[in-house]
Design a protein around this motif. Structure first.
Motif, mmCIF file in Angstrom:
data_model
loop_
_atom_site.group_PDB
_atom_site.id
_atom_site.type_symbol
_atom_site.label_atom_id
_atom_site.label_comp_id
_atom_site.label_asym_id
_atom_site.label_seq_id
_atom_site.Cartn_x
_atom_site.Cartn_y
_atom_site.Cartn_z
ATOM 1 N N LEU A 190 3.966 26.080 54.018
ATOM 2 C CA LEU A 190 4.924 27.153 53.718
ATOM 3 C C LEU A 190 6.346 26.766 54.124
ATOM 4 N N PHE A 191 6.468 26.038 55.221
ATOM 5 C CA PHE A 191 7.788 25.583 55.662
ATOM 6 C C PHE A 191 8.368 24.594 54.648
ATOM 7 N N LYS A 192 7.556 23.614 54.240
ATOM 8 C CA LYS A 192 8.021 22.591 53.291
ATOM 9 C C LYS A 192 8.361 23.189 51.928
ATOM 10 N N ASN A 204 -4.917 18.753 59.700
ATOM 11 C CA ASN A 204 -3.948 18.351 58.677
ATOM 12 C C ASN A 204 -2.634 19.102 58.896
ATOM 13 N N TRP A 205 -1.723 18.481 59.636
ATOM 14 C CA TRP A 205 -0.446 19.132 59.931
ATOM 15 C C TRP A 205 0.402 19.324 58.682
ATOM 16 N N GLY A 206 0.282 18.423 57.714
ATOM 17 C CA GLY A 206 1.033 18.581 56.464
ATOM 18 C C GLY A 206 0.677 19.884 55.776
ATOM 19 N N PHE A 252 11.913 16.581 57.447
ATOM 20 C CA PHE A 252 11.717 16.960 58.843
ATOM 21 C C PHE A 252 10.253 17.304 59.117
ATOM 22 N N PHE A 253 9.661 18.142 58.262
ATOM 23 C CA PHE A 253 8.267 18.546 58.488
ATOM 24 C C PHE A 253 7.278 17.422 58.198
ATOM 25 N N LYS A 254 7.621 16.537 57.301
ATOM 26 C CA LYS A 254 6.763 15.369 57.060
ATOM 27 C C LYS A 254 6.743 14.475 58.301
ATOM 28 N N ALA A 255 7.913 14.211 58.869
ATOM 29 C CA ALA A 255 7.999 13.378 60.071
ATOM 30 C C ALA A 255 7.326 14.050 61.259
ATOM 31 N N SER A 286 14.755 24.696 66.989
ATOM 32 C CA SER A 286 14.009 25.651 66.171
ATOM 33 C C SER A 286 14.505 25.627 64.724
ATOM 34 N N VAL A 287 13.580 25.979 63.839
ATOM 35 C CA VAL A 287 13.865 26.160 62.419
ATOM 36 C C VAL A 287 13.330 27.544 62.065
#
Length: 190
Positions: free
Chosen positions: A87-89, A80-82, A46-49, A136-137
């Motif tokens: 921390l989420f990933k 760099n959004w990744g 999800f966070f990668k996408a 939301s996550v």
């Protein structure tokens, strides 16, 4: 005697190849972290996408960082959004050894994953959806040992904001508190 040396050499080569083949076969986990057989929500995916989507949109962010009461605010574009969502990933719970370590509670508008064992860092993940779209996550992490304790609350609402709250207590050093709040000001809704 020559034939004995060549047979021994052949046995040695065959044995090494069989050993390497056996090690390769044993090294494969039952569940691939990036495969289709994930038991829990694919947090990393999800966070990668979403990182890729946000990199294309390049929204302006109003970001406030508070470290032990000292605040600083800036408007910026995230390069760099990744890395921003790291921390989420890192809170992903789809490790093969954790296959049965979380309870899953399905509600009308959310799915809640709760740790069954106190030693697991990621204590709870709440995924909220409206009309099938993630709104939301929320992630709660906690680590405690005799030297330090850390608690984290991570919240991400796509195209609205993300929030990171981290409290650390380290013996002999003291407390460290972080609050990061980032509001999306220029992102287009998709």
């Amino acid at each position: 005697m020559y034939w004995c040396k060549s047979i021994s050499k052949n046995y040695l080569i065959t044995g090494v190849l069989l050993l390497l083949g056996g090690l390769y076969a044993c090294d494969k986990p039952q569940i691939k972290e990036t495969g289709a057989e994930l038991k829990y929500f694919d947090l990393k995916g999800f966070f990668k996408a979403d990182s890729a989507r946000l990199a294309k949109l390049n929204p302006m962010i109003n970001k406030t960082v508070d470290h032990n009461g000292e605040k600083e605010s800036k408007q910026l574009h995230i390069a760099n959004w990744g890395a921003e969502f790291n921390l989420f990933k890192e809170s992903d719970i789809n490790k093969p050894s954790w296959r049965n370590s979380y309870s899953v509670q399905q509600n009308a508008d959310s799915t809640v994953y709760k740790a069954r064992y106190p030693e697991l860092k990621t204590r709870q993940i709440i995924i909220r959806k409206t009309s099938g779209k993630i709104t939301s996550v929320t992630i709660y992490n906690s680590t405690h040992n005799f030297l330090y304790s850390t608690t984290e609350r991570l919240v991400y609402a796509p195209d609205a904001y993300y929030y990171i709250e981290k409290d650390q207590h380290i013996k002999l050093i003291g407390n460290n508190n972080y609050r990061i709040k980032a509001n999306f000001s220029g992102a287009q809704q998709q």
